[in-house]
Motif scaffolding. Structure first.
Motif, PDB file in Angstrom:
ATOM      1  N   GLU A   4       0.782  -1.163  -0.005  1.00 14.29           N
ATOM      2  CA  GLU A   4       0.054   0.006  -0.105  1.00 14.29           C
ATOM      3  C   GLU A   4       0.923   1.409  -0.257  1.00 14.29           C
ATOM      4  O   GLU A   4       0.672   2.382  -0.560  1.00 14.29           O
ATOM      5  CB  GLU A   4      -0.879  -0.013   1.147  1.00 14.29           C
ATOM      6  CG  GLU A   4      -2.032   0.894   1.419  1.00 14.29           C
ATOM      7  CD  GLU A   4      -2.740   0.790   2.391  1.00 14.29           C
ATOM      8  OE1 GLU A   4      -3.173   1.898   2.907  1.00 14.29           O
ATOM      9  OE2 GLU A   4      -3.549  -0.437   2.725  1.00 14.29           O
ATOM     10  N   GLU A   5       1.981   1.028   0.804  1.00  9.94           N
ATOM     11  CA  GLU A   5       2.904   2.369   1.040  1.00  9.94           C
ATOM     12  C   GLU A   5       3.689   2.745  -0.379  1.00  9.94           C
ATOM     13  O   GLU A   5       3.567   3.870  -1.027  1.00  9.94           O
ATOM     14  CB  GLU A   5       4.013   2.150   1.888  1.00  9.94           C
ATOM     15  CG  GLU A   5       3.321   2.143   3.504  1.00  9.94           C
ATOM     16  CD  GLU A   5       2.774   0.863   3.649  1.00  9.94           C
ATOM     17  OE1 GLU A   5       2.910  -0.170   3.169  1.00  9.94           O
ATOM     18  OE2 GLU A   5       1.990   0.996   4.706  1.00  9.94           O
ATOM     19  N   ASN A   8       0.886   4.224  -2.967  1.00  9.24           N
ATOM     20  CA  ASN A   8       0.813   5.358  -2.428  1.00  9.24           C
ATOM     21  C   ASN A   8       1.742   6.447  -2.876  1.00  9.24           C
ATOM     22  O   ASN A   8       1.575   7.617  -3.317  1.00  9.24           O
ATOM     23  CB  ASN A   8       0.373   5.882  -0.957  1.00  9.24           C
ATOM     24  CG  ASN A   8      -1.016   5.453  -0.727  1.00  9.24           C
ATOM     25  OD1 ASN A   8      -2.019   5.668  -1.190  1.00  9.24           O
ATOM     26  ND2 ASN A   8      -1.217   4.709   0.655  1.00  9.24           N
ATOM     27  N   ILE A  11       1.134   6.952  -6.653  1.00  6.12           N
ATOM     28  CA  ILE A  11       0.181   8.014  -6.902  1.00  6.12           C
ATOM     29  C   ILE A  11       0.563   9.410  -6.458  1.00  6.12           C
ATOM     30  O   ILE A  11       0.451  10.384  -7.363  1.00  6.12           O
ATOM     31  CB  ILE A  11      -0.974   7.607  -5.899  1.00  6.12           C
ATOM     32  CG1 ILE A  11      -1.763   6.043  -6.464  1.00  6.12           C
ATOM     33  CG2 ILE A  11      -1.897   8.697  -5.828  1.00  6.12           C
ATOM     34  CD1 ILE A  11      -2.702   5.753  -5.664  1.00  6.12           C
ATOM     35  N   LEU A  12       1.427   9.429  -5.610  1.00 11.04           N
ATOM     36  CA  LEU A  12       1.751  10.822  -5.177  1.00 11.04           C
ATOM     37  C   LEU A  12       2.718  11.471  -6.303  1.00 11.04           C
ATOM     38  O   LEU A  12       2.689  12.567  -6.696  1.00 11.04           O
ATOM     39  CB  LEU A  12       2.457  10.796  -3.799  1.00 11.04           C
ATOM     40  CG  LEU A  12       3.072  12.320  -3.204  1.00 11.04           C
ATOM     41  CD1 LEU A  12       2.091  13.298  -3.127  1.00 11.04           C
ATOM     42  CD2 LEU A  12       3.807  12.044  -1.922  1.00 11.04           C
ATOM     43  N   VAL A  44     -10.277   0.985   1.530  1.00 12.55           N
ATOM     44  CA  VAL A  44      -8.892   1.266   0.773  1.00 12.55           C
ATOM     45  C   VAL A  44      -8.087  -0.006   1.121  1.00 12.55           C
ATOM     46  O   VAL A  44      -7.793  -0.188   2.104  1.00 12.55           O
ATOM     47  CB  VAL A  44      -8.250   2.676   1.511  1.00 12.55           C
ATOM     48  CG1 VAL A  44      -6.967   2.805   0.684  1.00 12.55           C
ATOM     49  CG2 VAL A  44      -9.175   3.704   1.266  1.00 12.55           C
ATOM     50  N   LEU A  49      -6.119   0.772  -4.766  1.00 14.07           N
ATOM     51  CA  LEU A  49      -5.284   2.051  -5.004  1.00 14.07           C
ATOM     52  C   LEU A  49      -4.352   1.448  -6.037  1.00 14.07           C
ATOM     53  O   LEU A  49      -4.003   2.444  -6.984  1.00 14.07           O
ATOM     54  CB  LEU A  49      -4.123   1.671  -3.638  1.00 14.07           C
ATOM     55  CG  LEU A  49      -4.718   2.280  -2.249  1.00 14.07           C
ATOM     56  CD1 LEU A  49      -3.617   2.242  -1.275  1.00 14.07           C
ATOM     57  CD2 LEU A  49      -4.677   3.885  -2.473  1.00 14.07           C
ATOM     58  N   TYR A  53      -4.257   4.017  -9.226  1.00 13.18           N
ATOM     59  CA  TYR A  53      -2.783   4.399  -9.913  1.00 13.18           C
ATOM     60  C   TYR A  53      -2.911   4.271 -11.419  1.00 13.18           C
ATOM     61  O   TYR A  53      -2.428   5.126 -12.309  1.00 13.18           O
ATOM     62  CB  TYR A  53      -1.853   3.753  -9.304  1.00 13.18           C
ATOM     63  CG  TYR A  53      -0.474   3.920 -10.151  1.00 13.18           C
ATOM     64  CD1 TYR A  53       0.167   5.041  -9.782  1.00 13.18           C
ATOM     65  CD2 TYR A  53       0.168   2.828 -10.807  1.00 13.18           C
ATOM     66  CE1 TYR A  53       1.354   5.329 -10.717  1.00 13.18           C
ATOM     67  CE2 TYR A  53       1.259   3.118 -11.356  1.00 13.18           C
ATOM     68  CZ  TYR A  53       2.060   4.365 -11.279  1.00 13.18           C
ATOM     69  OH  TYR A  53       3.000   4.500 -12.337  1.00 13.18           O
TER      70      TYR A  53
END
Length: 81
Positions: A4-5, A8, A11-12, A44, A49, A53
């Motif tokens: 997940e990290e 993320n 995505i950022l 989530v 995610l 993405y």
């Protein structure tokens, strides 16, 4: 499978690239259907995610390709190529 990290972070990163280099595209980020959950309590998780993405990446790639094609067409039409 990515964590997940990691997703993320990706995505950022792509969101920042869009906002910095293609601000005209950033208005579509909030309008993406995947960001408007149907469930009252959306879950989530890695799968959702990753789907988000992938959607961002597709939007970005399509826009950049169209942007480059328009640039090439403009240069061709004006006799530069």
């Amino acid at each position: 499978m990515k964590t997940e990290e990691e997703i993320n972070a990706k995505i950022l990163k792509i969101t920042m690239v869009i906002q910095e280099n293609y601000p005209e595209l950033s208005k579509y980020l909030n309008e993406m259907p995947i960001t408007v959950p149907i469930d009252s309590r959306p879950e989530v998780n890695v799968k959702n995610l990753q789907k988000y993405y992938d959607t961002l990446l597709t939007l970005f790639r399509n826009y950049v390709a169209e942007h480059q094609l328009n640039y090439i067409n403009q240069r061709t039409d004006s006799g530069h190529l």
